[in-house]
Design a protein around this motif. Structure first.
Motif, PDB file in Angstrom:
ATOM      1  N   ILE A 199     -28.136  13.590  36.723  1.00 40.83           N
ATOM      2  CA  ILE A 199     -26.769  13.184  36.397  1.00 40.83           C
ATOM      3  C   ILE A 199     -26.171  12.484  37.609  1.00 40.83           C
ATOM      4  O   ILE A 199     -26.282  12.981  38.737  1.00 40.83           O
ATOM      5  CB  ILE A 199     -25.932  14.407  35.991  1.00 40.83           C
ATOM      6  CG1 ILE A 199     -26.538  15.036  34.734  1.00 40.83           C
ATOM      7  CG2 ILE A 199     -24.480  14.012  35.765  1.00 40.83           C
ATOM      8  CD1 ILE A 199     -25.871  16.311  34.289  1.00 40.83           C
ATOM      9  N   GLU A 200     -25.572  11.332  37.370  1.00 38.25           N
ATOM     10  CA  GLU A 200     -24.928  10.585  38.453  1.00 38.25           C
ATOM     11  C   GLU A 200     -23.900  11.458  39.148  1.00 38.25           C
ATOM     12  O   GLU A 200     -23.092  12.125  38.508  1.00 38.25           O
ATOM     13  CB  GLU A 200     -24.235   9.323  37.917  1.00 38.25           C
ATOM     14  CG  GLU A 200     -25.173   8.223  37.526  1.00 38.25           C
ATOM     15  CD  GLU A 200     -25.880   7.584  38.712  1.00 38.25           C
ATOM     16  OE1 GLU A 200     -25.372   7.642  39.848  1.00 38.25           O
ATOM     17  OE2 GLU A 200     -26.959   7.020  38.487  1.00 38.25           O
ATOM     18  N   ARG A 201     -23.951  11.452  40.443  1.00 36.90           N
ATOM     19  CA  ARG A 201     -23.080  12.304  41.250  1.00 36.90           C
ATOM     20  C   ARG A 201     -21.608  11.951  41.045  1.00 36.90           C
ATOM     21  O   ARG A 201     -21.194  10.823  41.255  1.00 36.90           O
ATOM     22  CB  ARG A 201     -23.452  12.149  42.711  1.00 36.90           C
ATOM     23  CG  ARG A 201     -22.685  13.048  43.640  1.00 36.90           C
ATOM     24  CD  ARG A 201     -23.272  13.025  45.011  1.00 36.90           C
ATOM     25  NE  ARG A 201     -24.360  14.018  45.019  1.00 36.90           N
ATOM     26  CZ  ARG A 201     -25.096  14.276  46.094  1.00 36.90           C
ATOM     27  NH1 ARG A 201     -24.921  13.619  47.199  1.00 36.90           N
ATOM     28  NH2 ARG A 201     -26.037  15.192  46.029  1.00 36.90           N
ATOM     29  N   GLN A 202     -20.871  12.949  40.602  1.00 39.56           N
ATOM     30  CA  GLN A 202     -19.413  12.883  40.484  1.00 39.56           C
ATOM     31  C   GLN A 202     -18.919  11.700  39.649  1.00 39.56           C
ATOM     32  O   GLN A 202     -17.886  11.115  39.938  1.00 39.56           O
ATOM     33  CB  GLN A 202     -18.770  12.851  41.872  1.00 39.56           C
ATOM     34  CG  GLN A 202     -19.151  14.001  42.761  1.00 39.56           C
ATOM     35  CD  GLN A 202     -18.696  15.351  42.226  1.00 39.56           C
ATOM     36  OE1 GLN A 202     -17.666  15.449  41.597  1.00 39.56           O
ATOM     37  NE2 GLN A 202     -19.478  16.382  42.463  1.00 39.56           N
ATOM     38  N   GLY A 245      -7.361  13.066  23.271  1.00 38.34           N
ATOM     39  CA  GLY A 245      -8.005  11.804  23.596  1.00 38.34           C
ATOM     40  C   GLY A 245      -7.683  11.267  24.976  1.00 38.34           C
ATOM     41  O   GLY A 245      -8.254  10.264  25.403  1.00 38.34           O
ATOM     42  N   MET A 246      -6.777  11.912  25.700  1.00 37.63           N
ATOM     43  CA  MET A 246      -6.416  11.482  27.057  1.00 37.63           C
ATOM     44  C   MET A 246      -7.631  11.626  27.962  1.00 37.63           C
ATOM     45  O   MET A 246      -8.288  12.657  27.975  1.00 37.63           O
ATOM     46  CB  MET A 246      -5.263  12.328  27.594  1.00 37.63           C
ATOM     47  CG  MET A 246      -4.911  12.029  29.037  1.00 37.63           C
ATOM     48  SD  MET A 246      -3.991  10.515  29.261  1.00 37.63           S
ATOM     49  CE  MET A 246      -2.401  11.017  28.680  1.00 37.63           C
ATOM     50  N   VAL A 247      -7.925  10.575  28.726  1.00 40.96           N
ATOM     51  CA  VAL A 247      -9.081  10.566  29.621  1.00 40.96           C
ATOM     52  C   VAL A 247      -8.598  10.631  31.060  1.00 40.96           C
ATOM     53  O   VAL A 247      -7.690   9.898  31.458  1.00 40.96           O
ATOM     54  CB  VAL A 247      -9.929   9.285  29.409  1.00 40.96           C
ATOM     55  CG1 VAL A 247     -11.102   9.259  30.371  1.00 40.96           C
ATOM     56  CG2 VAL A 247     -10.390   9.180  27.973  1.00 40.96           C
ATOM     57  N   SER A 248      -9.211  11.523  31.827  1.00 39.48           N
ATOM     58  CA  SER A 248      -8.916  11.600  33.257  1.00 39.48           C
ATOM     59  C   SER A 248     -10.223  11.699  34.022  1.00 39.48           C
ATOM     60  O   SER A 248     -11.253  12.076  33.472  1.00 39.48           O
ATOM     61  CB  SER A 248      -8.004  12.792  33.566  1.00 39.48           C
ATOM     62  OG  SER A 248      -8.620  14.001  33.179  1.00 39.48           O
ATOM     63  N   ASP A 249     -10.167  11.317  35.284  1.00 39.60           N
ATOM     64  CA  ASP A 249     -11.353  11.419  36.117  1.00 39.60           C
ATOM     65  C   ASP A 249     -11.640  12.886  36.405  1.00 39.60           C
ATOM     66  O   ASP A 249     -10.734  13.691  36.562  1.00 39.60           O
ATOM     67  CB  ASP A 249     -11.177  10.659  37.426  1.00 39.60           C
ATOM     68  CG  ASP A 249     -11.144   9.161  37.209  1.00 39.60           C
ATOM     69  OD1 ASP A 249     -11.718   8.706  36.213  1.00 39.60           O
ATOM     70  OD2 ASP A 249     -10.546   8.457  38.039  1.00 39.60           O
TER      71      ASP A 249
END
Length: 124
Positions: free
Chosen positions: A47-50, A59-63
């Motif tokens: 899995i790509e790191r972070q 549906g709200m997207v956050s980092d």
């Protein structure tokens, strides 16, 4: 058969010297080939790191992951085996090849999803 998630934490392989990565890759791919040959490998990947995003129920997207998260998954393998003991044996092989400890968790069965995939001609 029961499915198990075998995973390791992000950063668990940071101790590996740069020059050893080709050997680790070769050893890890050899274990994956053994799992394919044994008919137990469902899927696996690093899995790509972070590089996570969190999608809320609205549906709200956050980092993500969240800053207080101490451990995130760095890679995983899903096997479909007859017993927990067999899953632990595969985890030991993966741990040796990746040079890092592996966590083993049983995945909950979902007959409805399995039936949907079977009807679509796909295996979970």
């Amino acid at each position: 058969m029961t499915r198990y998630l075998i995973s390791f934490n992000d950063g668990a392989m940071d101790h590996i010297p740069e020059g050893d990565w080709p050997d680790v890759g070769k050893a890890s791919h050899a274990v994956m080939q053994e799992a394919v040959n044994a008919g137990v490998l469902v899927f696996g990947a690093g899995i790509e790191r972070q590089q996570a995003s969190v999608v809320a129920t609205d549906g709200m997207v956050s980092d993500g992951p969240f800053p207080e998260t101490k451990e995130v998954i760095g890679g995983f393998t899903v096997v479909d085996v007859a017993s927990r003991a067999e899953a632990l044996e595969w985890a030991a092989r993966i741990a040796a090849s990746c040079r890092c400890a592996q966590e083993v968790r049983e995945l909950m069965p979902d007959p409805e999803t399995d039936a949907m995939l079977h009807a679509a001609g796909r295996r979970w």
